[in-house]
Design a protein around this motif. Structure first.
Motif, short mmCIF file in Angstrom:
data_model
loop_
_atom_site.label_atom_id
_atom_site.label_comp_id
_atom_site.label_asym_id
_atom_site.label_seq_id
_atom_site.Cartn_x
_atom_site.Cartn_y
_atom_site.Cartn_z
N ARG A 33 58.29 -21.81 -3.17
CA ARG A 33 59.70 -21.39 -3.26
C ARG A 33 60.03 -20.75 -4.61
O ARG A 33 61.03 -21.10 -5.25
N ASN A 34 59.19 -19.82 -5.04
CA ASN A 34 59.40 -19.22 -6.35
C ASN A 34 60.14 -17.89 -6.29
O ASN A 34 60.35 -17.24 -7.30
N TYR A 35 60.50 -17.45 -5.08
CA TYR A 35 61.40 -16.30 -4.89
C TYR A 35 62.62 -16.83 -4.16
O TYR A 35 62.50 -17.48 -3.11
N ALA A 36 63.82 -16.57 -4.69
CA ALA A 36 65.03 -17.17 -4.13
C ALA A 36 65.20 -16.86 -2.65
O ALA A 36 65.53 -17.74 -1.85
N ALA A 37 64.96 -15.59 -2.26
CA ALA A 37 65.17 -15.21 -0.86
C ALA A 37 64.22 -15.94 0.07
O ALA A 37 64.58 -16.30 1.19
N HIS A 38 62.99 -16.17 -0.39
CA HIS A 38 62.04 -16.91 0.44
C HIS A 38 62.46 -18.37 0.56
O HIS A 38 62.35 -18.98 1.62
N ALA A 39 62.95 -18.95 -0.54
CA ALA A 39 63.44 -20.33 -0.48
C ALA A 39 64.55 -20.45 0.55
O ALA A 39 64.60 -21.40 1.35
N VAL A 40 65.45 -19.46 0.57
CA VAL A 40 66.56 -19.48 1.52
C VAL A 40 66.04 -19.37 2.95
O VAL A 40 66.49 -20.09 3.85
N GLU A 41 65.08 -18.46 3.20
CA GLU A 41 64.59 -18.28 4.57
C GLU A 41 63.84 -19.51 5.07
O GLU A 41 63.72 -19.72 6.27
N MET A 42 63.36 -20.34 4.14
CA MET A 42 62.69 -21.58 4.53
C MET A 42 63.66 -22.76 4.58
O MET A 42 63.25 -23.91 4.75
N PRO A 151 51.55 -8.10 -15.89
CA PRO A 151 52.64 -7.56 -15.07
C PRO A 151 53.76 -8.56 -14.85
O PRO A 151 53.52 -9.69 -14.43
N SER A 152 54.97 -8.14 -15.15
CA SER A 152 56.15 -8.99 -14.94
C SER A 152 57.16 -8.35 -14.01
O SER A 152 58.16 -8.97 -13.65
N ALA A 153 56.88 -7.10 -13.61
CA ALA A 153 57.74 -6.38 -12.67
C ALA A 153 56.85 -5.46 -11.86
O ALA A 153 55.76 -5.07 -12.29
N GLY A 154 57.31 -5.11 -10.67
CA GLY A 154 56.55 -4.22 -9.81
C GLY A 154 56.71 -4.62 -8.36
O GLY A 154 56.89 -5.80 -8.04
N ASP A 155 56.62 -3.62 -7.47
CA ASP A 155 56.79 -3.86 -6.05
C ASP A 155 55.74 -4.82 -5.50
O ASP A 155 54.56 -4.73 -5.85
N VAL A 156 56.18 -5.70 -4.62
CA VAL A 156 55.30 -6.61 -3.88
C VAL A 156 55.60 -6.38 -2.41
O VAL A 156 56.75 -6.57 -1.96
N LYS A 157 54.59 -5.94 -1.65
CA LYS A 157 54.83 -5.61 -0.24
C LYS A 157 53.69 -6.11 0.63
O LYS A 157 52.55 -6.23 0.17
N LEU A 158 54.03 -6.38 1.88
CA LEU A 158 53.01 -6.73 2.87
C LEU A 158 53.39 -6.11 4.20
O LEU A 158 54.55 -6.18 4.62
N ASN A 171 59.65 -9.21 -10.65
CA ASN A 171 60.73 -9.67 -11.52
C ASN A 171 61.70 -10.61 -10.83
O ASN A 171 62.60 -11.17 -11.47
N GLN A 172 61.51 -10.82 -9.51
CA GLN A 172 62.36 -11.75 -8.78
C GLN A 172 61.84 -13.19 -8.81
O GLN A 172 62.49 -14.09 -8.27
N MET A 173 60.69 -13.41 -9.44
CA MET A 173 60.17 -14.77 -9.51
C MET A 173 61.12 -15.65 -10.30
O MET A 173 61.59 -15.27 -11.38
N ILE A 174 61.41 -16.83 -9.77
CA ILE A 174 62.32 -17.76 -10.46
C ILE A 174 61.66 -18.26 -11.73
O ILE A 174 62.26 -18.25 -12.80
#
Length: 228
Positions: A33-42, A151-158, A171-174
């Motif tokens: 749960r280190n990205y806020a949006a993922h924590a919310v979706e879980m 790296p502390s910023a940059g797109d993360v995609k899957l 950069n969205q990591m809590i």
């Protein structure tokens, strides 16, 4: 007297981008749960629940280009993550000193038997069967920090079969990488060979045999994995 011969397994090791040598793995720590949006979706509130760590086994790291669909599950999910590989460690590492212990970074997946995780949560049990199974962490080659920096910023995609599922930014990591290292070192003695998976953005979802997963983090070659 009967003698016994023990076949001691080799230490798991990962390829290093552009180099012949391998990176031996000691431990694998994963932050939840280190990205806020993922924590919310879980179903969690990131403003009230700080991130936490669990472990995979070193030989769960899978540098091949295939992911064997595991048994005892009908709901395996993808999670794209930045992996951090340590060259040194210690206890009670200061945040300001943390990055000096980093050897390099890689693109990784934290594959999760989501149905078993949900069952474990309901029963208040550990997540080992959901997270620490064979081949559960596909990973690309480690890129040394001496070449890529930190790296502390940059797109993360899957994407799965060409359709984007996850999209975020480092950069969205809590908790940032130096904070993760410092926090872990308060509870464990970190050392060379430790790998930290740093969490995943929102958009996790199921995969099936025959799927093609493509995980991308800005500045790295894509990690392409076939589900078999």
């Amino acid at each position: 007297m009967t003698s016994f011969v023990i076949d001691i397994p080799k230490v798991p090791a990962l390829p290093v981008d552009g180099e012949a040598g391998l990176f031996p793995v000691r431990r694998v720590y994963c932050i939840g749960r280190n990205y806020a949006a993922h924590a919310v979706e879980m179903g969690h509130d990131p403003s009230k629940e700080p991130p936490f760590f669990f472990q995979k086994n070193p030989d769960n790291l899978n540098p091949s280009s295939s992911f064997p669909y595991p048994g005892k599950t009908a709901d395996v999910h993808h999670e794209v993550e930045l992996a951090v590989a340590l060259k040194s460690g210690g206890s009670n590492i200061a945040v300001a000193d943390a990055l000096s212990h980093v050897y390099g970074y890689a693109v990784a997946l934290d594959m999760t038997r989501r149905d078993l995780q949900a069952e474990a949560k309901d029963l208040g049990r550990p997540w080992d069967t959901a997270k620490a199974f064979e081949h559960s962490a596909p990973i690309g080659p480690i890129v040394p920090a001496s070449r890529i920096g930190h790296p502390s910023a940059g797109d993360v995609k899957l994407s799965v079969n060409g359709t984007t599922r996850q999209s975020g930014d480092l950069n969205q990591m809590i908790w940032k990488v130096p904070e993760m290292i410092a926090y872990l070192s308060e509870y464990f003695t970190l050392a060379a060979g430790d790998v930290i998976l740093t969490g995943t953005p929102a958009g996790v979802g199921p995969v099936a045999r025959g799927d093609r997963i493509e995980a991308r983090i800005e500045g790295f070659a894509p990690l392409v994995v076939e589900v078999v």
